[in-house]
Design a protein around this motif. Structure first.
Motif, PDB file in Angstrom:
ATOM      1  N   GLN A 299       0.829  -1.202   0.000  1.00  0.00           N
ATOM      2  CA  GLN A 299       0.000   0.000   0.000  1.00  0.00           C
ATOM      3  C   GLN A 299       0.865   1.253   0.000  1.00  0.00           C
ATOM      4  O   GLN A 299       0.540   2.239  -0.678  1.00  0.00           O
ATOM      5  CB  GLN A 299      -0.918  -0.014   1.219  1.00  0.00           C
ATOM      6  N   ARG A 300       1.965   1.226   0.731  1.00  0.00           N
ATOM      7  CA  ARG A 300       2.839   2.402   0.775  1.00  0.00           C
ATOM      8  C   ARG A 300       3.493   2.645  -0.582  1.00  0.00           C
ATOM      9  O   ARG A 300       3.565   3.777  -1.064  1.00  0.00           O
ATOM     10  CB  ARG A 300       3.900   2.198   1.858  1.00  0.00           C
ATOM     11  N   ILE A 301       3.964   1.577  -1.226  1.00  0.00           N
ATOM     12  CA  ILE A 301       4.591   1.734  -2.540  1.00  0.00           C
ATOM     13  C   ILE A 301       3.549   2.158  -3.574  1.00  0.00           C
ATOM     14  O   ILE A 301       3.842   2.956  -4.481  1.00  0.00           O
ATOM     15  CB  ILE A 301       5.291   0.426  -2.960  1.00  0.00           C
ATOM     16  N   SER A 302       2.324   1.643  -3.443  1.00  0.00           N
ATOM     17  CA  SER A 302       1.257   2.044  -4.360  1.00  0.00           C
ATOM     18  C   SER A 302       0.983   3.541  -4.259  1.00  0.00           C
ATOM     19  O   SER A 302       0.737   4.207  -5.272  1.00  0.00           O
ATOM     20  CB  SER A 302      -0.021   1.256  -4.058  1.00  0.00           C
ATOM     21  N   ALA A 303       1.023   4.064  -3.051  1.00  0.00           N
ATOM     22  CA  ALA A 303       0.809   5.503  -2.877  1.00  0.00           C
ATOM     23  C   ALA A 303       1.933   6.307  -3.536  1.00  0.00           C
ATOM     24  O   ALA A 303       1.695   7.352  -4.143  1.00  0.00           O
ATOM     25  CB  ALA A 303       0.725   5.839  -1.391  1.00  0.00           C
ATOM     26  N   ILE A 304       3.159   5.804  -3.438  1.00  0.00           N
ATOM     27  CA  ILE A 304       4.298   6.506  -4.050  1.00  0.00           C
ATOM     28  C   ILE A 304       4.209   6.450  -5.571  1.00  0.00           C
ATOM     29  O   ILE A 304       4.444   7.441  -6.268  1.00  0.00           O
ATOM     30  CB  ILE A 304       5.618   5.905  -3.550  1.00  0.00           C
ATOM     31  N   THR A 305       3.876   5.274  -6.114  1.00  0.00           N
ATOM     32  CA  THR A 305       3.770   5.152  -7.563  1.00  0.00           C
ATOM     33  C   THR A 305       2.614   5.999  -8.108  1.00  0.00           C
ATOM     34  O   THR A 305       2.696   6.533  -9.213  1.00  0.00           O
ATOM     35  CB  THR A 305       3.568   3.688  -7.966  1.00  0.00           C
ATOM     36  N   ALA A 306       1.520   6.097  -7.329  1.00  0.00           N
ATOM     37  CA  ALA A 306       0.415   6.951  -7.759  1.00  0.00           C
ATOM     38  C   ALA A 306       0.833   8.415  -7.794  1.00  0.00           C
ATOM     39  O   ALA A 306       0.364   9.189  -8.632  1.00  0.00           O
ATOM     40  CB  ALA A 306      -0.782   6.761  -6.833  1.00  0.00           C
ATOM     41  N   LYS A 307       1.723   8.788  -6.906  1.00  0.00           N
ATOM     42  CA  LYS A 307       2.212  10.162  -6.872  1.00  0.00           C
ATOM     43  C   LYS A 307       3.108  10.460  -8.062  1.00  0.00           C
ATOM     44  O   LYS A 307       3.151  11.583  -8.566  1.00  0.00           O
ATOM     45  CB  LYS A 307       2.966  10.389  -5.555  1.00  0.00           C
ATOM     46  N   HIS A 308       3.850   9.449  -8.501  1.00  0.00           N
ATOM     47  CA  HIS A 308       4.757   9.604  -9.652  1.00  0.00           C
ATOM     48  C   HIS A 308       4.295   8.682 -10.777  1.00  0.00           C
ATOM     49  O   HIS A 308       5.018   7.769 -11.197  1.00  0.00           O
ATOM     50  CB  HIS A 308       6.196   9.271  -9.242  1.00  0.00           C
ATOM     51  N   ARG A 309       3.100   8.891 -11.269  1.00  0.00           N
ATOM     52  CA  ARG A 309       2.505   7.965 -12.227  1.00  0.00           C
ATOM     53  C   ARG A 309       3.265   7.950 -13.550  1.00  0.00           C
ATOM     54  O   ARG A 309       3.491   6.897 -14.140  1.00  0.00           O
ATOM     55  CB  ARG A 309       1.037   8.342 -12.466  1.00  0.00           C
ATOM     56  N   THR A 310       3.676   9.109 -14.026  1.00  0.00           N
ATOM     57  CA  THR A 310       4.385   9.166 -15.308  1.00  0.00           C
ATOM     58  C   THR A 310       5.723   8.455 -15.221  1.00  0.00           C
ATOM     59  O   THR A 310       6.096   7.677 -16.113  1.00  0.00           O
ATOM     60  CB  THR A 310       4.583  10.628 -15.738  1.00  0.00           C
ATOM     61  N   ILE A 311       6.445   8.694 -14.141  1.00  0.00           N
ATOM     62  CA  ILE A 311       7.743   8.030 -13.962  1.00  0.00           C
ATOM     63  C   ILE A 311       7.547   6.534 -13.806  1.00  0.00           C
ATOM     64  O   ILE A 311       8.320   5.725 -14.344  1.00  0.00           O
ATOM     65  CB  ILE A 311       8.470   8.624 -12.734  1.00  0.00           C
ATOM     66  N   THR A 312       6.504   6.138 -13.099  1.00  0.00           N
ATOM     67  CA  THR A 312       6.235   4.705 -12.912  1.00  0.00           C
ATOM     68  C   THR A 312       5.925   4.027 -14.233  1.00  0.00           C
ATOM     69  O   THR A 312       6.452   2.948 -14.528  1.00  0.00           O
ATOM     70  CB  THR A 312       5.062   4.508 -11.939  1.00  0.00           C
ATOM     71  N   MET A 313       5.083   4.641 -15.056  1.00  0.00           N
ATOM     72  CA  MET A 313       4.746   4.054 -16.348  1.00  0.00           C
ATOM     73  C   MET A 313       5.968   3.966 -17.251  1.00  0.00           C
ATOM     74  O   MET A 313       6.202   2.953 -17.925  1.00  0.00           O
ATOM     75  CB  MET A 313       3.642   4.867 -17.022  1.00  0.00           C
ATOM     76  N   THR A 314       6.780   5.013 -17.260  1.00  0.00           N
ATOM     77  CA  THR A 314       7.992   4.996 -18.078  1.00  0.00           C
ATOM     78  C   THR A 314       8.955   3.920 -17.601  1.00  0.00           C
ATOM     79  O   THR A 314       9.522   3.166 -18.403  1.00  0.00           O
ATOM     80  CB  THR A 314       8.675   6.371 -18.044  1.00  0.00           C
ATOM     81  N   GLY A 315       9.146   3.844 -16.289  1.00  0.00           N
ATOM     82  CA  GLY A 315      10.045   2.832 -15.736  1.00  0.00           C
ATOM     83  C   GLY A 315       9.551   1.422 -15.991  1.00  0.00           C
ATOM     84  O   GLY A 315      10.335   0.520 -16.301  1.00  0.00           O
TER      85      GLY A 315
END
Length: 608
Positions: A252-268
């Protein structure tokens, strides 16, 4: 009249006694046993577990873990990590925002299960316990001690405040709030729930990169398991490991971080997936990878229909077939009735457009139905499509699809001089046919993900959710339900048709039996719906993970023969029993299934 209200108290153990769990061991001793068992399990993987290399994985080497030993090493390290976190070691509390005890139990149980499965497998395959070396005996003892110690940790939950059963309305509401406040207070007091510390942006990005690297490593290891025993051990370790990490609150904590950086997460995520073919020495596992991407892309399209709009479609695989047949007919195949060879980009657009048209034609007269009636109609459409292409053989109908023979000899794609059927070398890495199609399908998956994300965040996406939650209320608020549902149906069909255009070239041949409701090999309508439900309805990552598991597990369980479907069905039943909201659910569905467990977390965010 004045009513005196006493503050609720959390339950405590009797004076002079230590809290106990399922086994009669004091908590402090149990915690030490679990943590020490994890450390010793890691050490035991550097010893020989058997004397002969006849057992796959070569467990005879000292100082170098191999095969199933690697999985026990991972489980032991995870157990030791959660054990140290349960002691409040500085720096590890961030990894266990929801507390470490439950995660420690699951990690210890997973390590025990993997180790004992290995010991039993060695004994059965080689003919008795006499084939075990000291390392095998040590790992069996220390993991047993570790799991017993973990089970000694107490199961304590705050007791609800006694209240008058005749109270109702506002008093009942006040009682509920007081009870949940007690849970939050007790959780923070005992350290089982810790507030999230704000990390710098660069640290959060590093967390995203680390999570993607772990995901790529796990996927690559699972898809590349070379023998049956290793894959079963992988399932045990991965299942308990994911459950432990989720129980600790880290997911849940990592999901919150990835939601905050959605563009970076999708690119990565895209970069990590693109690196997969370059981690393989041959094209064997890239074959599985490209089929998983096709399956996952179609499941993501179905997620628009089922997950967002709430329309139960049991004939969705027919739209995949429409796209595949359309692309096959204009690909220049000698068995195609049309002497046409269009470039891929044009055939892909044509396949998606034809599938969308079929979606509108089928959806227009049927989307006024709801629930089971809509499911029956869509199921009928799927069967009508299969029977129609089967009969278009020149005898029972017009000669368009070659009937049961299908359209074969579909040529490989050639885009701007790049032949997808040939090997190519990039920076010293050689990728073959299926790796080429894997990268192409990855681009299409990225397009589908962007479409899903933009659609779900738009006004039409919110209208879909409103229709799914309560169509009557949505209609009363002015939403045109028929138009909104028809758009979802057409868009989902379009995305499935787009994936079908690539599938036609990957498989060389399209035949009617590939698009049955419950075909032996996915994708089919039953597996597509299962991928959406098991992965997590209404999310992007859920159907992708669900499709990967539902394709990979049956492919790896073929050694079970007639018991394959039994084992697979049992696994699905267990998953639905213990995680009915899916592996990666959205917050709404998680609250629906775990309202009492999730409410304190939601309230704590408001109060912190």
């Amino acid at each position: 009249m004045t009513t005196q209200t006493t503050a609720p108290e959390t339950p405590s153990t009797p004076a002079g006694t230590a809290p106990r769990g399922l086994v009669g061991i004091p908590e402090n001793i149990g915690r030490a046993l679990a943590t020490g068992g994890g450390v010793l399990a890691v050490i035991s993987t550097f010893l020989a577990w058997t004397w002969t290399a006849e057992f796959p994985g070569n467990l005879t080497v000292y100082g170098y873990p191999g095969g199933l030993q690697v999985l026990v090493l991972v489980g032991g390290a995870l157990t030791a990590l959660f054990g140290l976190a349960s002691y409040g070691v500085k720096g590890l509390r961030w990894l266990t925002p929801a507390g470490a005890d439950s995660a420690l139990k699951l990690a210890a149980l997973g390590t025990f299960a993997t180790a004992w499965y290995t010991v039993v497998a060695i004994s059965v395959k080689l003919g008795g316990l006499v084939n075990l070396e000291p390392g095998g005996w040590i790992v069996a003892v220390v993991t047993l001690a570790g799991v017993l110690g973990a089970l000694a940790l107490p199961f304590e939950h705050p007791a609800p405040e006694p209240h008058d059963p005749d109270d109702a309305g506002w008093e009942q509401f006040r009682h509920t709030l007081r009870t949940k406040a007690t849970v939050i207070k007790a959780a923070f007091t005992t350290g089982s729930l810790s507030p999230a510390r704000a990390l710098p942006s660069y640290a959060e990005i590093l967390v995203v990169v680390a999570a993607l690297a772990v995901g790529l490593t796990v996927f690559t290891y699972g898809i590349g398991t070379e023998y049956d025993e290793l894959f079963i051990g992988f399932l045990i370790t991965a299942g308990f490991g994911f459950a432990a990490v989720a129980k600790a609150g880290l997911v849940q904590r990592i999901s919150a971080i990835t939601a905050k950086h959605r563009t970076i997460t999708m690119t990565g995520a895209f970069v990590a997936a693109a690196a997969f073919p370059f981690t393989q020495s041959d094209d064997q596992y890239a074959t599985i990878g490209v089929y998983i991407l096709i399956f996952a892309t179609v499941a993501l399209g179905l997620n628009i229909v089922v997950g967002l709009a709430g329309l139960l479609d049991l004939g969705y695989v027919a739209f995949l077939g429409v796209g595949a047949y359309t692309a096959a007919m204009v690909s220049g195949s000698p068995s195609s009735p049309f002497d046409i060879h269009l470039p891929f980009w044009l055939s892909a657009l044509l396949g998606a457009a034809v599938a969308m048209v079929f979606g509108v034609i089928i959806g227009a007269p049927t989307l006024r139905l709801r629930g089971d009636y809509l499911a029956i109609v869509t199921l009928g459409f799927g069967e009508i499509f299969r029977i129609a292409v089967l009969n278009m053989d020149g005898t029972s109908g017009p000669d368009i699809t070659n009937g049961s023979n299908g359209i074969s000899s579909i040529p490989n794609l050639n885009i701007l001089g790049f032949d997808f059927g040939q090997e190519h070398t990039f920076a010293g890495f050689t990728i073959a046919r299926f790796a080429n199609y894997f990268l192409l399908m990855l681009l299409i998956t990225l397009v589908v993900v962007i479409v899903f994300r933009r659609s779900s965040d738009s006004r039409i996406g919110r209208a879909w959710v409103a229709i799914r939650e309560d169509e009557t209320a949505a209609l009363a608020m002015g939403i045109n339900g028929f138009r909104v549902k028809l758009i979802a149906f057409a868009l989902g069909a379009c995305l499935a048709g787009l994936a079908g255009t690539v599938q036609a070239h990957v498989t060389y041949t399209v035949t009617p039996e590939q698009y049955q409701f419950a075909h032996v090999v996915p994708p089919n309508s039953a597996f597509l719906l299962a991928a959406v439900v098991l992965g997590g309805m209404g999310t992007i990552l859920g159907p992708l993970v669900g499709a990967a598991l539902l394709y990979l597990i049956p492919a790896k369980l073929q050694f079970l023969g007639d018991y394959q479907l039994f084992a697979f069905g049992l696994a699905l039943v267990l998953l639905m029993r213990f995680r009915p909201e899916g592996l990666i659910p959205n917050k709404r569905r998680k609250l629906e299934f775990h309202e009492e467990a999730e409410a304190p977390t939601v309230l704590s965010k408001a109060g912190v």
